[in-house]
Structure formats: C-alpha cells, structure tokens
Design a protein around this motif. Structure first.
Motif, short mmCIF file in Angstrom:
data_model
loop_
_atom_site.label_atom_id
_atom_site.label_comp_id
_atom_site.label_asym_id
_atom_site.label_seq_id
_atom_site.Cartn_x
_atom_site.Cartn_y
_atom_site.Cartn_z
N ARG A 61 0.83 -1.21 0.00
CA ARG A 61 0.00 0.00 0.00
C ARG A 61 0.87 1.26 0.00
NH1 ARG A 61 -5.39 1.12 3.39
NH2 ARG A 61 -5.53 3.38 3.18
N LEU A 62 1.87 1.29 0.85
CA LEU A 62 2.72 2.48 0.95
C LEU A 62 3.57 2.66 -0.30
CD1 LEU A 62 3.92 2.24 4.68
CD2 LEU A 62 1.94 3.45 3.75
N GLN A 63 4.00 1.55 -0.89
CA GLN A 63 4.83 1.63 -2.09
C GLN A 63 4.01 2.06 -3.30
OE1 GLN A 63 8.01 1.43 -2.34
NE2 GLN A 63 8.28 1.31 -4.56
N THR A 64 2.77 1.62 -3.38
CA THR A 64 1.91 1.94 -4.52
C THR A 64 1.39 3.37 -4.46
OG1 THR A 64 1.24 -0.37 -4.64
CG2 THR A 64 -0.13 1.23 -5.81
N ASN A 65 0.99 3.79 -3.26
CA ASN A 65 0.39 5.11 -3.07
C ASN A 65 1.32 5.97 -2.22
OD1 ASN A 65 -1.39 7.26 -2.95
ND2 ASN A 65 -2.59 6.37 -1.27
N LYS A 66 2.30 6.58 -2.84
CA LYS A 66 3.31 7.33 -2.11
C LYS A 66 2.78 8.70 -1.69
CE LYS A 66 7.06 4.93 -4.48
NZ LYS A 66 8.27 5.04 -5.32
N ASN A 69 4.80 13.91 1.73
CA ASN A 69 4.66 15.08 2.60
C ASN A 69 3.84 14.80 3.87
OD1 ASN A 69 6.09 16.74 0.79
ND2 ASN A 69 4.23 17.02 -0.45
N LEU A 70 3.46 13.55 4.06
CA LEU A 70 2.67 13.20 5.25
C LEU A 70 3.57 12.73 6.37
CD1 LEU A 70 -0.39 11.31 3.71
CD2 LEU A 70 -0.23 13.72 4.38
N GLY A 71 2.98 12.67 7.57
CA GLY A 71 3.68 12.10 8.72
C GLY A 71 3.57 10.58 8.68
N ALA A 72 3.57 9.97 9.86
CA ALA A 72 3.46 8.52 9.93
C ALA A 72 2.14 8.06 9.30
CB ALA A 72 3.54 8.06 11.37
N ARG A 73 2.21 7.06 8.43
CA ARG A 73 1.03 6.60 7.70
C ARG A 73 0.51 5.27 8.22
NH1 ARG A 73 2.53 6.43 1.59
NH2 ARG A 73 0.28 6.09 1.43
N ALA A 74 1.32 4.58 9.01
CA ALA A 74 0.91 3.28 9.54
C ALA A 74 1.40 3.15 10.97
CB ALA A 74 1.45 2.14 8.69
N LEU A 75 0.57 2.54 11.80
CA LEU A 75 0.92 2.31 13.20
C LEU A 75 0.71 0.84 13.52
CD1 LEU A 75 1.56 3.14 16.13
CD2 LEU A 75 -0.88 3.71 16.40
N PRO A 122 9.17 8.88 10.07
CA PRO A 122 9.11 7.52 9.51
C PRO A 122 7.70 7.21 9.08
CG PRO A 122 9.25 7.44 11.91
CD PRO A 122 9.47 8.87 11.52
N GLU A 123 7.55 6.48 7.99
CA GLU A 123 6.21 6.17 7.47
C GLU A 123 5.49 5.14 8.33
OE1 GLU A 123 5.58 6.23 3.02
OE2 GLU A 123 7.74 5.91 3.09
N ILE A 124 6.26 4.27 8.98
CA ILE A 124 5.67 3.23 9.83
C ILE A 124 6.18 3.38 11.25
CG2 ILE A 124 5.40 0.74 10.18
CD1 ILE A 124 6.08 0.35 7.21
#
Length: 435
Positions: A61-66, A69-75, A122-124
């Motif tokens: 998901r993160l690789q496909t929809n980059k 400019n956002l903060g953490a996208r997954a927790l 970090p994205e995650i």
C-alpha cells in the motif's frame, strides 16, 4: 507462491533474497483480503508468520500510493519492546529495496532523543502503548495521517493493563483507515470492546483454536517438592538435554535474577530478561542469545509473546504459567515453523491443580517424567476408585432381624473428632551431583 499476490517487484525481490517462496496458511488467507483494504480479525498460532501476513500488504500500500509530505502513515501496536523491535527488524528486511522506513516508539530509552528521531517522519511506527501515549500527551507525535492501524497480540496488551491506552490511541487515529487485529488468542473479557472500537465490519479469520495443542511440541511434567529440588532438576536438564537454545520461564523478576545467577554459578551460559531491565540491557541479552554467546535465557512472561529466535528447541517452565493461554505462548517459543520442540514444566505440590486445569483447558495431556536421583515425593492427588457412587464412609452391615430387648449402649457425646497430625514429607531425592 507470493507471485500470485501481484506484489511490487521490489517486495518480491526482497522475499526472494530471504528465500521466502511459499506462504504459510495465515499469509495465504490474510494477504489477499488485506490488499483489498478489508478490516481483519485474525486468530493464528504463534510462529505462523503473522508479521509477514500484515507487513506485505502494508508495504504494498505504501509503495503503490506514495505520500512524501505526510507524517506517519501506519501504526503497529505491540505489547512489549522486544516484539516491537522484532517487527521493526522484519519490516526492514521486507522493505530493503524500497525507500519506506520504520521506527520504534518504546520505553526503556531516553524520551528526548527518541522524539528527535521521530521528527524525521518515519512512514511506519511500531510502538508499545505506554510510551506512545506519553508522546501523545506531550504532543511530540501525531497520528492524524495514519492510514493503517495494526494491533498485534491485542489480548496480551489487555492483560498487561493497557486497555485505556489502547482506546486513547485508537481514538487518536482517523476514522477512515484500515484496521487489522492479529493475535494467537482472543480470550480476554475486554476483547469485544476493542474489536468494536477498532474494526469496521471485519472479516473474521479463525485459523487456529486458542486451545489447540502444538503438534510439533512434546510436553512433559516433572514432579518436584520445592525450589531447592527444582534448582537441581533445572541444572540437570540444561546439562543433559540436547538443545541449541533454551528458554526458562518464571513468574517474577526476583526469581529470574536468582536463577540466572544460579545457572551461571553452575557453569551454564545463561542470560536474563525481565521488565526491570533497561531497553539496552534487554536488547543486549536477546542479541547474545541470537548470536550464540549464551544458549539459555531466563525470562518472565515479557518474552512469551512474539519473540522468534532461531534454534529454540527447549522451553522449561520453572514455574507453571498462571493461565492456559500464557502456557500456550510460553511453549510456543519452540516447535516453530514445523520444527520439533520440547517443553518441560517443573511441578511443585501447590502447582498441581493449576497444571491439571491447564491440561483440561487445552484439552491435552502432559507426559509425566522423573529424573533418577532427583525424584519429587509428591506425585499428584490420589485418584478415587472408579465407581458409580460417590466415595463415602462405609456403613456397617446389619442383620435383617428384629431388634433385641437388651439394654441399649449409652449414647456418645457429640463432638469433633481430633485430627491426626500430618505425616512428615519424605522428599525422596539424593543430593545433586555436578557433572
């Protein structure tokens, strides 16, 4: 084959470099639904590959929809520091050919350097509940950009008293998100409220019974009489059993420290891990076990969930787990990924009923074993003879005739019968000889 899931070529390259070709049952069932954006409630046994089951769809998901400019996208929320660090290490392996980065938010390390590191976005995030709530209180972290929330071992977090923190964290995430809850058991009384607050119309994947016995693990019990005998039995087992790595489980931090010192005194390479140690100390002990500098780890239940160290083929319960689910997670450190394992529990007289209740709960039977020269004198409660009637005092047989006219014997005064003193316990073992 993982190629059936239409994953990004960078993820497939990482899987190939790790020699991952065939998905496990939990991965085969979970990955397609997670890729489709479904909320999931997944129950699967320890060692079944849950990290990859939620890690691959997340990275896809993160690789496909980059979204640079956002903060953490997954927790990813986990009950212990060790599990959080392990998840971070696994995610890093799967994402090594991408630019996706992950970081941990755990206690046991200074707050300010951790907050500074998290400002790199970090994205995650892989976090333990207590430290993450501390960041939320200090407004040093935001969860407003979270797209995917993953709760790993949620029942363990509830058992550790994190229900309020979990609810706080869930409410801090956006309502429009994908949520996945993974656990080996779902037996906690508050689980239903966590499920309802975190998941929306989830797919329920029950891939194992929480009471299912591990078919790859031989489970034995050894009767003991006290801790003095248990010490000798433990040293004997760790000296004479064949194993690459072993974990010894206890119920208290004090006991863990004492036993690790006792084993080292007996020339055994043992380390210790429990909740009073700093993060660096716990990480150091785990690394020593992984690289083979030590081959025995004495641990409280902080190590029972999620830890996956190659080569653990012996688990010893110096003290019996307090519940069936905890016993399952303890012994689940061995017999992973199809390998054979051995779990041995040392049972003192006051643990016998607990052991029996865990047998009934898990619908299994533990093999009884003794060590010559180190036998415990208590071998369990005496069994009543099988009969259709409940056991009771025998009644005297009376002749079927008319009562005689002789003078009746005087009635005895009612009163309590004096109890006989208990016989002394013979522990029945010879002194332990060091070999």
């Amino acid at each position: 084959m993982f190629t059936e899931f239409n994953l990004d070529e960078r993820l497939l390259k990482a899987l190939d470099s790790l020699s991952f070709t065939k998905p496990t049952d939990v991965q085969r069932e979970t990955i397609p639904l997670a890729l489709a954006g479904k909320d999931l409630l997944v129950t699967a046994e320890t060692g079944s590959g849950k990290t990859l089951a939620f890690g691959l769809p997340l990275l896809q998901r993160l690789q496909t929809n980059k979204q640079p400019n956002l903060g953490a996208r997954a927790l990813i929320l986990a009950p212990t520091r060790e599990l959080a660090i392990q998840i971070q290490e696994e995610i890093a392996k799967f994402a090594k050919f991408t630019f996706i980065n992950a970081d941990t938010v755990c206690g046991g390390e200074p707050f300010k350097p951790q907050a500074a590191r998290l400002r790199k976005n970090p994205e995650i995030l892989i976090a333990t509940p207590g430290r993450l709530v501390e960041h939320l209180d200090r407004q040093s972290i935001s969860l407003e950009d979270i797209e995917v929330l993953i709760l790993d071992e949620a029942d363990r977090m509830l058992e550790m008293g994190f229900e309020e923190d979990m609810n706080r964290i869930i409410s801090a995430c956006p309502e429009e998100r994908q949520s996945l809850l993974f656990s080996a058991t779902l037996g906690h009384k508050s689980m239903s409220s966590v499920v309802s607050s975190s998941l929306k119309e989830p797919e329920n994947l029950m891939l194992t019974s929480r009471r299912a016995a591990h078919i790859n693990i031989a489970q034995q019990i050894i009767p003991a009489i006290d801790n003095s005998l248990k010490d000798k039995q433990l040293a004997w087992l760790l000296t004479h059993e064949t194993y690459e790595k072993a974990i010894v489980f206890v119920n208290t931090k004090v006991q863990a420290d004492r036993l690790s010192g006792y084993l080292r005194y007996n020339k055994l390479k043992a380390g210790v891990i429990h909740g009073d140690l700093t993060q660096e100390q716990r990480k150091h002990a785990m690394n020593l076990l992984k690289i083979g500098k030590i081959d025995i780890l004495v641990a409280t239940d902080v190590a029972a969930r999620g830890l996956d160290v190659d080569g653990i083929d012996l688990v010893i319960n110096y003290e019996m787990a307090r519940k069936g689910d905890e016993h399952t997670h303890r012994v689940g450190r061995t017999g992973r990924a199809g390998r054979q394992g051995l779990a041995i529990s040392l049972i003192s007289p006051n643990e016998w009923n607990l052991m029996s209740s865990i047998e009934r709960y898990l619908k299994t039977h533990f093999e009884k074993r003794t060590i010559k020269g180190l036998e415990g004198s208590y071998l369990g409660p005496k069994k009543l003879k099988a009969s259709g009637k409940a056991a009771g005092p025998k009644k005297k047989k009376t002749a079927d005739k008319k009562p005689s006219k002789t003078k009746a014997a005087p009635k005895k005064r009612a009163g309590k019968r004096p109890s006989s003193p208990s016989a002394p316990i013979d522990d029945g073992f010879s002194p332990f000889k060091k070999r």
